[in-house]
Design a protein around this motif. Structure first.
Motif, PDB file in Angstrom:
ATOM      1  N   ARG A   1      -1.615  -4.216   1.279  1.00 54.14           N
ATOM      2  CA  ARG A   1      -0.996  -4.380   2.602  1.00 54.14           C
ATOM      3  C   ARG A   1      -0.950  -3.051   3.355  1.00 54.14           C
ATOM      4  O   ARG A   1      -1.093  -2.992   4.563  1.00 54.14           O
TER       5      ARG A   1
ATOM      6  N   TRP B   1      -4.162  -1.192   5.620  1.00 52.83           N
ATOM      7  CA  TRP B   1      -4.493  -1.454   7.026  1.00 52.83           C
ATOM      8  C   TRP B   1      -3.743  -0.517   7.979  1.00 52.83           C
ATOM      9  O   TRP B   1      -4.048  -0.477   9.170  1.00 52.83           O
ATOM     10  N   LYS B   2      -2.759   0.195   7.443  1.00 54.34           N
ATOM     11  CA  LYS B   2      -1.944   1.057   8.314  1.00 54.34           C
ATOM     12  C   LYS B   2      -2.576   2.452   8.413  1.00 54.34           C
ATOM     13  O   LYS B   2      -2.716   3.144   7.413  1.00 54.34           O
TER      14      LYS B   2
ATOM     15  N   ASP C   1      -0.834  -0.216  15.940  1.00 59.22           N
ATOM     16  CA  ASP C   1      -1.232  -1.625  15.881  1.00 59.22           C
ATOM     17  C   ASP C   1      -1.702  -2.156  17.233  1.00 59.22           C
ATOM     18  O   ASP C   1      -2.458  -3.118  17.291  1.00 59.22           O
TER      19      ASP C   1
ATOM     20  N   MET D   1     -11.948  -2.101  11.495  1.00 56.14           N
ATOM     21  CA  MET D   1     -10.923  -2.555  10.543  1.00 56.14           C
ATOM     22  C   MET D   1     -10.612  -4.037  10.776  1.00 56.14           C
ATOM     23  O   MET D   1     -10.528  -4.827   9.835  1.00 56.14           O
ATOM     24  N   GLN D   2     -10.476  -4.403  12.042  1.00 53.09           N
ATOM     25  CA  GLN D   2     -10.168  -5.807  12.377  1.00 53.09           C
ATOM     26  C   GLN D   2     -11.318  -6.723  11.958  1.00 53.09           C
ATOM     27  O   GLN D   2     -11.093  -7.812  11.429  1.00 53.09           O
TER      28      GLN D   2
ATOM     29  N   ARG E   1     -11.237  -7.496   8.295  1.00 51.81           N
ATOM     30  CA  ARG E   1     -10.293  -8.587   7.997  1.00 51.81           C
ATOM     31  C   ARG E   1     -10.910  -9.944   8.357  1.00 51.81           C
ATOM     32  O   ARG E   1     -10.790 -10.915   7.607  1.00 51.81           O
TER      33      ARG E   1
ATOM     34  N   ILE F   1     -11.523  -6.259   2.302  1.00 49.99           N
ATOM     35  CA  ILE F   1     -10.449  -5.278   2.331  1.00 49.99           C
ATOM     36  C   ILE F   1     -11.094  -4.007   2.845  1.00 49.99           C
ATOM     37  O   ILE F   1     -11.952  -3.424   2.179  1.00 49.99           O
TER      38      ILE F   1
ATOM     39  N   ASP G   1      -4.896   3.981  -1.350  1.00 46.16           N
ATOM     40  CA  ASP G   1      -6.171   3.558  -0.751  1.00 46.16           C
ATOM     41  C   ASP G   1      -7.319   3.792  -1.732  1.00 46.16           C
ATOM     42  O   ASP G   1      -8.258   2.999  -1.828  1.00 46.16           O
TER      43      ASP G   1
END
Length: 701
Positions: free
Chosen positions: A292, A295-296, A302, A474-475, A478, A483, A637
């Motif tokens: 989780r 992604w940050k 965001d 990154m999007q 997903r 990942i 990561d």
């Protein structure tokens, strides 16, 4: 969903639980966003609500209902590892089951883990068609610890309970109804009203308090039949290898069949405690949160705008290009695949079609799906056909000169604003970007082979890459089910850079005294799907090798010169039979002994411990250098890269987590010993030395 509007009165028990009334039916309503996790406050409220309803003579039945988007989605994982808060979930479910008035669970969203255990303690269960239920605990290295392993087999029988609990996969409401978990499927938009109506029917018909703990018919037939469990273990031995939790879950279900309920519960609690305090569950929970966290990105918020990607171009229809194209077609995006030669294009599209048809034969997609996805793929021999693509991924041979030439051409063809990506495994993305007038729109998207299967995507950030381009990549990761891990530019990025010291040590170890099968066995027993030499044989020893430049100075070069290229030629580091089963090779043993002698290396006995430390501690050390240089954002990561791209065993949490479990002080000491004995390759990183001196870990960075 209908709610308080239908109820005649309401008592607030605590900030997240309310007891409402609808005539003679009490509604115990929980509202603890986002997923109604079974926190201490929720558990307290449920017990108090059931107690109040039980002492109110005018209440005839209780409906347990969650506001928001889901029924209880599970335990509150943030409580793990902290001092327990009363009441604990096992006491809560016992309290519900012991209620003198029928309790009906109203399921929507997901009833998972502790959520499903809570539902199984209720006397009846209704669900909307879209609801899902399951026990995902095994994926966190745990077992359902509040009676789940004892109640589920009594409802569905041991075979189905084994499947459900050891896979951790959720099932649909329809399947739950067929199995007997759910009593009735109710109207999607009207759950609460339907649950209240069902509760009224239970009261009107004077139905019994159906306690799952008392049911026996589904387990009686399996009693005294140990073969049910032995066959299940055997059938899943490969899948469960190295994991503790599946075996503990099986033992609990065996107890449900063969022992009284209270005895089974005692075993479940004992084994749950063992798992929750053990290293494997700590590792698997670490991975859960790390996935989780990945992604940050600290400097990309965001709300960073992303660029629209409606059409994708892929250069190269080989193994990587084909696999990459499938990812986007699977997500419904049209792809133009460009090749230099018609036969290469035809071959590539043929392989993609065969892959899809093979999936269809296994029943995992329909032939209509195959045609729909193939219809999204357009082959071309002309790079100009990429002019209208929003994202273009180059997936050609790993050669800087070729890649530079392609990017130079692409720069002239691609429309303004298009993202240009290289699927490079090692090369400098900044150098590639410099061939264009738009380096801010260039980045690396490193897929792993086979690209349509492997979950990992390394997104490589160049020094000039625009934040919107990174956010978009990154999007997209997903969107295509990957990942995505953001990494910086260096040779090999994160994964391959750490692979290099492991490969180096594996090759040194066989010249110093070990054999390839010794090294492979140690890493296989550690939990990898295969060792480095078996892996090399599978991939093909001649990748990147050529007879013209071969000097015969390494075991691999000598094997290639003798046409032992790996599994495809029936021989590599191992000998292979017709079914590709490997066995140690006397010839290879002699080649290694001869090469050791030629290089003047005195062979010695090498312990399994030394093999493990040299292959793994060097990786941890390299990971520390990667953190020091800012190539990875955080140590977790790096763990995600190795778990999803290289088969690192999930129950060991990734190399950096494993280093902390072993103790960074111990890793540092062993590196110093090897540095003194074997040379500067083992020199500890400055970061590792600093963390040990300060008594800190990678997670403190």
């Amino acid at each position: 969903m209908s709610s308080a509007a239908e109820t005649s009165s309401a008592t607030r028990i605590n900030p997240v639980v309310e007891l409402r009334r609808d005539g003679e039916i009490a509604v115990l309503a929980v509202n603890s966003p986002p997923v109604n996790a079974l926190s201490a406050q929720v558990r307290e409220g449920i017990v108090e609500g059931i107690r109040q309803a039980g002492t109110d003579a005018s209440v005839k039945a209780v409906v347990l209902h969650c506001d928001g988007r889901t029924f209880f989605a599970g335990a509150d994982i943030s409580e793990f590892g902290k001092p327990p808060k009363q009441p604990m979930l096992p006491e809560v479910v016992d309290f519900i089951e012991a209620s003198s008035k029928p309790v009906v669970a109203a399921l929507h969203g997901t009833a998972l883990g502790g959520g499903l255990e809570t539902a199984l303690a209720c006397h009846y269960r209704v669900a909307v068609p879209s609801a899902k239920c399951g026990f995902p605990e095994v994926k966190l290295g745990l077992l359902p610890g509040a009676g789940g392993t004892q109640r589920l087999p009594r409802l569905v029988g041991p075979e189905r309970a084994l499947e459900m609990i050891t896979s951790g996969s959720p099932i649909s409401a329809k399947a739950a109804k067929e199995m007997g978990i759910v009593d009735e499927i109710v109207d999607e938009g009207n759950l609460l009203a339907s649950a209240i109506a069902f509760a009224r029917k239970v009261v009107a018909e004077n139905r019994p308090l159906k306690k799952v703990r008392d049911l026996d018919d589904k387990i009686a037939a399996a009693r005294g039949k140990p073969e049910i469990f032995q066959e299940f273990r055997k059938a899943n031995a490969r899948k469960f290898r190295g994991f503790q939790a599946p075996e503990y879950n099986i033992r609990c279900i065996e107890a449900a069949v063969n022992q009284p309920f209270d005895e089974g519960i005692k075993l479940e609690r004992k084994l749950f405690q063992e798992l929750v305090s053990g290293e494997q569950s700590a590792a698997q929970r670490h991975v859960f949160f790390a996935e989780r966290q990945v992604w940050k990105i600290p400097d990309i918020s965001d709300d960073t705008p992303t660029l629209p990607v409606k059409k994708v171009g892929v250069i190269g229809a080989g193994t990587m290009g084909g696999g990459i194209s499938m990812n986007f077609a699977n997500a419904g995006l049209p792809v133009t695949i460009v090749e230099a030669k018609p036969e290469a294009l035809e071959r590539g599209l043929g392989v993609i079609r065969r892959n899809y048809e093979s999936t269809a034969k296994k029943g995992r997609m329909s032939m209509e799906d195959v045609e729909r996805r193939m219809g999204l793929l357009t082959g071309s021999l002309n790079m100009e056909d990429l002019a209208d693509c929003d994202l273009i991924i180059e997936a050609v041979f790993e050669n800087m000169a070729i890649k530079k030439e392609i990017f130079s051409k692409l720069d002239a063809i691609a429309k303004p604003g298009a993202i240009l990506a290289s699927n490079t495994s090692y090369l400098n993305v900044n150098e590639i970007a410099a061939m264009t007038k738009r380096p801010e729109h260039v980045l690396g998207m490193h897929f792993f082979s086979p690209a349509n299967v492997m979950r990992l995507l390394e997104v490589v950030r160049g020094e000039k890459t625009d934040k919107r381009v990174i956010a978009t990549a990154m999007q997209l990761g997903r969107q295509i089910g990957k990942i995505a891990v953001l990494v910086g530019v260096c040779h090999g990025f994160v994964g391959n850079r750490m692979l290099e010291p492991r490969q180096r040590e594996a090759n040194r170890l066989i010249l110093e005294g070990a054999m390839p099968w010794d090294v492979d066995r140690v890493l296989y027993e550690f939990g990898f799907p295969m060792g480095p030499f078996a892996m090399a044989d599978l991939a093909g020893l001649d990748i990147g090798w050529s007879r013209e430049t071969s000097k015969g100075e390494t075991v691999r070069e000598i094997l290639c010169e003798q046409d032992r290229r790996g599994q495809k030629t029936g021989a590599g580091f191992y000998d292979y039979d017709e079914s590709r089963n490997a066995k140690p090779s006397k010839l290879v043993e002699q080649i290694i002994l001869d090469l050791s002698a030629k290089k003047g290396i005195a062979r010695r006995t090498i312990s399994d411990q030394e093999i493990l430390e040299r292959c793994v501690y060097t990786m941890i050390n390299e990971g520390a250098k990667i953190l020091e240089e800012g190539i990875a954002i955080r140590s977790s990561d790096i763990d995600i890269v190795w778990i999803n791209g290289y088969g690192w065993p999930i129950y060991r949490g990734g190399p950096m987590f494993y280093g902390e479990q072993v103790g960074l002080g111990k890793v540092l000491d062993r590196l110093r010993v090897y540095e003194a004995k074997l040379g500067p390759e083992f020199k500890p990183s400055a970061l590792l030395e600093r963390l040990v001196a300060e008594g800190k870990g990678f997670r403190d960075l």
